[in-house]
Design a protein around this motif. Sequence first.
Motif, short mmCIF file in Angstrom:
data_model
loop_
_atom_site.label_atom_id
_atom_site.label_comp_id
_atom_site.label_asym_id
_atom_site.label_seq_id
_atom_site.Cartn_x
_atom_site.Cartn_y
_atom_site.Cartn_z
N ARG A 152 0.84 -1.21 0.00
CA ARG A 152 0.00 0.00 0.00
C ARG A 152 0.87 1.25 0.00
NH1 ARG A 152 -2.88 -2.96 3.91
NH2 ARG A 152 -1.95 -1.70 5.58
N HIS A 153 1.93 1.23 0.79
CA HIS A 153 2.85 2.37 0.87
C HIS A 153 3.47 2.65 -0.50
CE1 HIS A 153 4.11 4.77 4.30
NE2 HIS A 153 5.30 4.92 3.73
N LEU A 154 3.91 1.60 -1.18
CA LEU A 154 4.52 1.74 -2.50
C LEU A 154 3.52 2.30 -3.50
CD1 LEU A 154 6.89 1.26 -4.45
CD2 LEU A 154 6.16 -1.12 -4.63
N ARG A 155 2.30 1.75 -3.49
CA ARG A 155 1.28 2.21 -4.45
C ARG A 155 0.88 3.67 -4.18
NH1 ARG A 155 -1.37 -1.06 -7.79
NH2 ARG A 155 -1.18 -3.34 -7.58
N HIS A 156 0.76 4.04 -2.91
CA HIS A 156 0.23 5.35 -2.57
C HIS A 156 1.27 6.46 -2.69
CE1 HIS A 156 -2.46 8.23 -0.70
NE2 HIS A 156 -1.52 8.57 0.16
N TYR A 157 2.51 6.21 -2.25
CA TYR A 157 3.50 7.28 -2.15
C TYR A 157 4.53 7.29 -3.28
CZ TYR A 157 1.85 8.15 2.61
OH TYR A 157 1.09 8.45 3.71
N ILE A 158 4.83 6.14 -3.88
CA ILE A 158 5.94 6.07 -4.84
C ILE A 158 5.45 5.95 -6.27
CG2 ILE A 158 7.98 4.75 -5.53
CD1 ILE A 158 8.43 4.04 -2.62
N SER A 159 4.53 5.04 -6.53
CA SER A 159 4.10 4.77 -7.91
C SER A 159 3.58 6.02 -8.62
CB SER A 159 3.06 3.66 -7.93
OG SER A 159 3.61 2.46 -7.44
N PRO A 160 2.71 6.85 -8.01
CA PRO A 160 2.22 8.03 -8.74
C PRO A 160 3.33 9.01 -9.12
CG PRO A 160 0.81 7.56 -6.85
CD PRO A 160 2.02 6.70 -6.71
N SER A 161 4.30 9.22 -8.21
CA SER A 161 5.40 10.14 -8.52
C SER A 161 6.26 9.60 -9.65
CB SER A 161 6.25 10.37 -7.27
OG SER A 161 5.52 11.05 -6.28
N LEU A 162 6.52 8.30 -9.67
CA LEU A 162 7.34 7.72 -10.73
C LEU A 162 6.61 7.78 -12.07
CD1 LEU A 162 8.94 4.60 -9.00
CD2 LEU A 162 9.97 6.83 -9.43
N ALA A 163 5.29 7.56 -12.05
CA ALA A 163 4.53 7.60 -13.30
C ALA A 163 4.57 8.98 -13.95
CB ALA A 163 3.09 7.18 -13.04
N ALA A 164 4.72 10.03 -13.12
CA ALA A 164 4.75 11.41 -13.64
C ALA A 164 6.17 11.92 -13.87
CB ALA A 164 4.02 12.33 -12.67
N ALA A 165 7.16 11.10 -13.59
CA ALA A 165 8.56 11.55 -13.69
C ALA A 165 9.03 11.57 -15.14
CB ALA A 165 9.46 10.62 -12.87
N LYS A 166 10.22 12.13 -15.36
CA LYS A 166 10.82 12.17 -16.68
C LYS A 166 11.08 10.75 -17.19
CE LYS A 166 13.20 16.56 -15.76
NZ LYS A 166 14.52 17.22 -15.62
N GLU A 167 11.19 10.62 -18.50
CA GLU A 167 11.39 9.31 -19.12
C GLU A 167 12.66 8.63 -18.61
OE1 GLU A 167 11.33 5.86 -21.13
OE2 GLU A 167 9.67 7.27 -20.81
N GLU A 168 13.75 9.37 -18.44
CA GLU A 168 14.99 8.76 -17.98
C GLU A 168 14.84 8.19 -16.57
OE1 GLU A 168 18.23 11.58 -17.41
OE2 GLU A 168 16.78 13.22 -17.26
N VAL A 169 14.00 8.82 -15.76
CA VAL A 169 13.74 8.30 -14.42
C VAL A 169 12.86 7.05 -14.50
CG1 VAL A 169 12.71 8.79 -12.17
CG2 VAL A 169 13.99 10.57 -13.38
#
Length: 462
Positions: A424-441
């Motif tokens: 839940r922590h990974l889905r809520h706090y990390i996944s959304p930020s990574l999905a919106a990050a730059k392509e290289e990230v």
Amino acid sequence: MSQDWKRYPHAPEWGDPRWFTFPDCDGELPHMGMETYFVDGFLTGQKSGRHYAFMTIFTDMRVLGKRLRASFYTFALYDLDKRHYGTFTEYDFPRPPRIRRRHKIENTPGHLGLSFSTAHGKARWENAGHAAGDLRPFAWLVDLCGRDHHGAEMRLQLDIDAQRPPAPIGGVEQGGKMMFLGAEETFSYYQSGLDMSGHLRWGDIDEPVEGHVGWIDRQWAEADFTKHQDRQSTRYRHEWRVMQFDNGWDMSCFHQYNRHAHNMLVPWTGMSAQGPAPDFELWSTHRVELMHPEFIRSPGIVRGQAMLTEGPRYFPYRYRMLVPEWDLDVSSEPFIEAPAHQLPIEYWTGPVKIRGVVFGEETEGVGFDERCCPRLRDFELSAALQLTIEHVPGLEEDERRQLELRAWEVEALALRGDRPAAARHLRHYISPSLAAAKEEVRARVLPLASDLLDVLEGRAAR
């Protein structure tokens, strides 16, 4: 130190002569439970100018109370310009109650006369001799053969002549005695400064080669590798880095991990070093800082015999090594992305380029990076995710710090054994930020985060 070391017999001042008298200690030792013979080197094609590297391992064990003999041979070639490699392994693992009278591996008492009979010919590594019949001190003939995992025939024949004396793992303080894979006493030395010349045939490559950077590594012990392990070797794993610098310093660094104690570092973990001629000064320290700025997923093409999991497996891709008391700070860049070999366990080793500072002066060099401790459990993948976020380019610093903290929290929840909360922590706090990050990230971080989520939610094979 003069050239007095280059004669037989040679008993170095740093070691117990009962265990370290050359050439005897390289010969057959039938009372030992384990003997390993390793050599690598960097070569240049004399017709093409292409750059190559090679590695070979001969391992001889006496298991089940030394009643059975088990062995294997590995040979690998690396095309450094094409960033391509090929590897071959053959086993001789008899199983009880069948006892073999003949074995694929053979050695000679009193000096190195090693051979392994493969399906593609007899591989050899033996002391070279003079025309008069006596041995050339610290000189060897190597004849390696096999068929790589792409189907190409491999053959490497070399005359090797060492220009540096043997040096002990652990420096003078350890005297070449180390703890290895839980065994209380393993004898180990290395020898570098290898002048090599010979011939390489590999697929469509057929040319003379020569090189001046190579490494011999030897280990032997009364206990075999399995004494403190189970069938999958789940307890102890290690990483080993060889570094050979243009300033004349050659170094060996072990990191050994107890996986049953959350990868706690155990002895011998540390750096051993030998300085340039003419003194060949010996140094050692266990105060080593190791950083992994990037991890790479195993493609699973070349596999070990006993895998820890069928799920995702990540290995360190690059490393940064710091030894503050030596004013050492060096970083590696691999020539080959995923150099796996078919050993009994997951095993990667391949050549790297190294740059940085040694004893306060900038230098560079080459080496080999051996990795046998894959990151595959939830807390290991969480830690790998945190390190990857810390070093990936393309993130704003505020966002980087926040994502690092969240990945650390995921690791803490995984270590607590609460996988649903970690997911839940990974889905809520990390996944959304990574999905919106730059392509290289996204390219660097999202596959690891996705694999971690599969492990936490039970979708990955075990």
